[in-house]
Structures are given as structure tokens and as C-alpha cells.
Motif scaffolding. Structure first.
Motif, PDB file in Angstrom:
ATOM      1  N   ALA A   1      -3.354 -23.607 -99.367  1.00 12.65           N
ATOM      2  CA  ALA A   1      -4.575 -22.671 -98.447  1.00 12.65           C
ATOM      3  C   ALA A   1      -3.894 -21.407 -99.032  1.00 12.65           C
ATOM      4  O   ALA A   1      -3.149 -20.804 -99.409  1.00 12.65           O
ATOM      5  N   LYS A   2      -4.839 -20.227 -98.575  1.00 11.91           N
ATOM      6  CA  LYS A   2      -4.455 -18.966 -99.246  1.00 11.91           C
ATOM      7  C   LYS A   2      -4.207 -18.324 -97.859  1.00 11.91           C
ATOM      8  O   LYS A   2      -4.562 -18.001 -96.807  1.00 11.91           O
ATOM      9  N   LEU A   3      -2.950 -17.765 -97.381  1.00  9.78           N
ATOM     10  CA  LEU A   3      -3.173 -16.774 -96.391  1.00  9.78           C
ATOM     11  C   LEU A   3      -3.345 -15.259 -96.665  1.00  9.78           C
ATOM     12  O   LEU A   3      -3.184 -15.174 -97.587  1.00  9.78           O
ATOM     13  N   ASP A   4      -3.985 -15.043 -95.823  1.00  9.01           N
ATOM     14  CA  ASP A   4      -4.699 -13.723 -96.569  1.00  9.01           C
ATOM     15  C   ASP A   4      -4.652 -12.708 -95.207  1.00  9.01           C
ATOM     16  O   ASP A   4      -5.624 -12.768 -94.090  1.00  9.01           O
TER      17      ASP A   4
ATOM     18  N   THR B   1     -10.120 -14.041 -89.605  1.00 11.30           N
ATOM     19  CA  THR B   1     -10.231 -15.577 -88.722  1.00 11.30           C
ATOM     20  C   THR B   1      -9.598 -16.385 -90.069  1.00 11.30           C
ATOM     21  O   THR B   1      -9.735 -16.179 -91.317  1.00 11.30           O
ATOM     22  N   ALA B   2      -9.523 -18.125 -90.163  1.00 14.73           N
ATOM     23  CA  ALA B   2      -9.560 -18.546 -90.441  1.00 14.73           C
ATOM     24  C   ALA B   2     -10.245 -19.856 -90.531  1.00 14.73           C
ATOM     25  O   ALA B   2     -11.502 -19.778 -90.241  1.00 14.73           O
ATOM     26  N   SER B   3     -11.440 -20.473 -92.873  1.00 13.12           N
ATOM     27  CA  SER B   3     -11.758 -21.086 -92.899  1.00 13.12           C
ATOM     28  C   SER B   3     -11.696 -22.469 -93.613  1.00 13.12           C
ATOM     29  O   SER B   3     -10.595 -22.298 -94.477  1.00 13.12           O
TER      30      SER B   3
ATOM     31  N   SER C   1      -5.281 -13.755 -90.523  1.00 12.85           N
ATOM     32  CA  SER C   1      -4.113 -12.831 -89.177  1.00 12.85           C
ATOM     33  C   SER C   1      -4.450 -13.268 -88.221  1.00 12.85           C
ATOM     34  O   SER C   1      -3.011 -13.398 -87.578  1.00 12.85           O
ATOM     35  N   GLU C   2      -5.551 -14.029 -87.518  1.00  9.98           N
ATOM     36  CA  GLU C   2      -5.014 -14.231 -86.166  1.00  9.98           C
ATOM     37  C   GLU C   2      -4.467 -15.622 -86.581  1.00  9.98           C
ATOM     38  O   GLU C   2      -3.702 -15.560 -85.258  1.00  9.98           O
ATOM     39  N   ALA C   3      -4.689 -16.506 -87.553  1.00  7.99           N
ATOM     40  CA  ALA C   3      -3.945 -17.452 -87.065  1.00  7.99           C
ATOM     41  C   ALA C   3      -2.244 -17.392 -88.117  1.00  7.99           C
ATOM     42  O   ALA C   3      -1.548 -17.983 -86.845  1.00  7.99           O
ATOM     43  N   LEU C   4      -2.476 -16.628 -88.405  1.00  8.90           N
ATOM     44  CA  LEU C   4      -0.892 -16.063 -88.999  1.00  8.90           C
ATOM     45  C   LEU C   4      -0.257 -15.487 -88.220  1.00  8.90           C
ATOM     46  O   LEU C   4       1.322 -15.841 -88.482  1.00  8.90           O
ATOM     47  N   LYS C   5      -0.577 -15.017 -86.868  1.00 10.75           N
ATOM     48  CA  LYS C   5       0.663 -14.303 -85.916  1.00 10.75           C
ATOM     49  C   LYS C   5       0.899 -15.604 -84.877  1.00 10.75           C
ATOM     50  O   LYS C   5       1.651 -16.031 -84.541  1.00 10.75           O
ATOM     51  N   ARG C   6       0.103 -16.817 -84.782  1.00  7.83           N
ATOM     52  CA  ARG C   6       0.199 -18.370 -84.028  1.00  7.83           C
ATOM     53  C   ARG C   6       1.574 -18.784 -84.713  1.00  7.83           C
ATOM     54  O   ARG C   6       1.738 -19.328 -84.039  1.00  7.83           O
ATOM     55  N   PHE C   7       1.803 -18.752 -85.699  1.00 10.24           N
ATOM     56  CA  PHE C   7       2.976 -18.755 -86.779  1.00 10.24           C
ATOM     57  C   PHE C   7       4.132 -17.783 -87.048  1.00 10.24           C
ATOM     58  O   PHE C   7       5.044 -18.461 -87.410  1.00 10.24           O
ATOM     59  N   ASP C   8       3.602 -17.215 -86.353  1.00  9.07           N
ATOM     60  CA  ASP C   8       4.827 -15.556 -86.700  1.00  9.07           C
ATOM     61  C   ASP C   8       5.254 -15.549 -88.090  1.00  9.07           C
ATOM     62  O   ASP C   8       6.633 -15.594 -88.178  1.00  9.07           O
ATOM     63  N   ALA C   9       3.923 -15.869 -89.127  1.00 10.14           N
ATOM     64  CA  ALA C   9       4.826 -15.605 -90.430  1.00 10.14           C
ATOM     65  C   ALA C   9       4.182 -14.099 -91.082  1.00 10.14           C
ATOM     66  O   ALA C   9       4.083 -13.322 -90.105  1.00 10.14           O
ATOM     67  N   LEU C  10       5.345 -14.091 -91.408  1.00  9.83           N
ATOM     68  CA  LEU C  10       5.747 -12.951 -92.643  1.00  9.83           C
ATOM     69  C   LEU C  10       4.979 -14.031 -94.308  1.00  9.83           C
ATOM     70  O   LEU C  10       5.647 -14.230 -94.252  1.00  9.83           O
TER      71      LEU C  10
END
Length: 178
Positions: A44-47, A52-54, A147-156
Motif C-alpha cells: 500500500a501507498k500511504l498518502d 480517501t482510500a482506494s 488521510s481519513e484512514a490514516l487517522k483511524r490507524f493513529d498514524a504518523l
């Protein structure tokens, strides 16, 4: 005076949102992601620039099942994925077209995409996220996590890293509160 400055600095660090990472997980620009329920490992590419995620899909068809909207699709990853996948339709999103993708004859500056909920495991974190379905076969990564999904992962996200979380290692039923 130095004591007051140091005290003020320490107080600022203790405020929520100003701490240096807190309980966030550092991920790289690219990560391995397991699509739970589909039993598939993809890169996956984290963007952070995408909202949104695709997920790369083809032959996307909407249909009704027991009065509910569903979607049937095939993964557009490689030739090995020849069986259809069916999921309830969560919603339809409108994705803004890029300037090179805009068709003045169609008179729309967006494209509609079906969205499904999907459990994704990255590292040790299992989260349910929404992904829109579109053919990403021209791209290097079949899954883009916005970014919306990255928030759910508590990601940096550290773009200097790749695969920092390692292979997915989620334990069944160990999902953290959503």
C-alpha cells in the motif's frame, strides 16, 4: 527566568496534540496491508495528501440483495484474482477529477465511485476503513491509504521509511476501539 521558560515549555508538551507523537504509530511511505476477509496481502501507498482510500478493482457492478445495495468486483491486481468479491455498498463518493482527467463534454469535474467498508491490518493494527473502488492497475500500489484512514490507524507517516511496520500481524478479535 530560565526556570519559568523551562516550566512553560514542559507544560506545552503535556497538552494534547502538542506532544511529540504520544501513542501514534510511525509508518513508512509504503506498508504491507492485509485485506482481512479477502485474505490477501498487498503493498500500500500511504498518502496524506489524499483524503480517501482506494482499492484497485475492475468490472465493478452495483446490485440489490434483500433490498440493500451491494457491489460486486474483481481485484485489478494480477491475473490470479479471477473470483468476484461481493460487499455491501457503504456509499458512493464523488472524487474530484485531476485537470488531465477532466472531460469538458461530460460537464462534470468529479467521478462517482462505490465505497465499501473493509478491515485492513497494518503492522499490529486492525481497523475498518472505507475504500473506494477504482482501477489502479496503472499504478504501482493496488491500495492507496488516505488521510481519513490514516487517522483511524493513529498514524504518523515518515516518507523516508518503507515497510516500517513489517508484515501484518493482527490477532483475530484484537481490534482496538474504533
Amino acid at each position: 527566568m530560565k526556570f519559568i521558560t523551562l516550566f512553560t515549555f514542559l507544560c506545552l508538551l503535556s497538552l494534547p496534540g502538542l506532544s511529540l507523537g504520544g501513542e501514534k504509530t510511525v509508518y513508512g511511505l509504503n506498508e504491507y496491508a492485509e485485506l482481512a476477509g479477502i485474505d490477501l496481502l498487498v503493498a500500500a501507498k500511504l498518502d496524506t495528501g489524499a483524503k480517501t482510500a482506494s482499492l484497485s478493482a475492475r468490472d465493478i457492478k452495483r446490485f440489490k440483495r434483500d433490498g440493500e445495495s451491494w457491489v460486486r468486483f474483481y481485484l485489478a491486481i494480477d491475473d490470479a484474482h479471477s473470483h468476484p468479491i461481493e460487499r455491501p455498498l457503504a456509499r458512493v463518493s464523488k472524487i474530484k477529477r485531476r485537470s488531465g482527467d477532466y472531460d469538458p463534454q461530460a460537464d462534470k469535474n468529479y467521478t462517482s465511485r462505490p465505497v465499501i467498508s473493509l478491515e485492513i491490518c497494518m503492522g499490529k493494527a486492525l481497523r475498518t476503513i472505507e475504500v473506494n473502488l477504482t482501477d489502479r492497475s496503472a499504478f504501482q500500489y493496488p491500495l492507496l491509504i488516505g488521510s481519513e484512514a490514516l487517522k483511524r490507524f493513529d498514524a504518523l507517516v515518515d516518507p523516508s521509511l518503507k515497510y516500517a511496520a513489517g508484515k501484518p500481524a493482527c490477532v483475530a478479535n484484537a481490534q482496538i476501539a474504533e
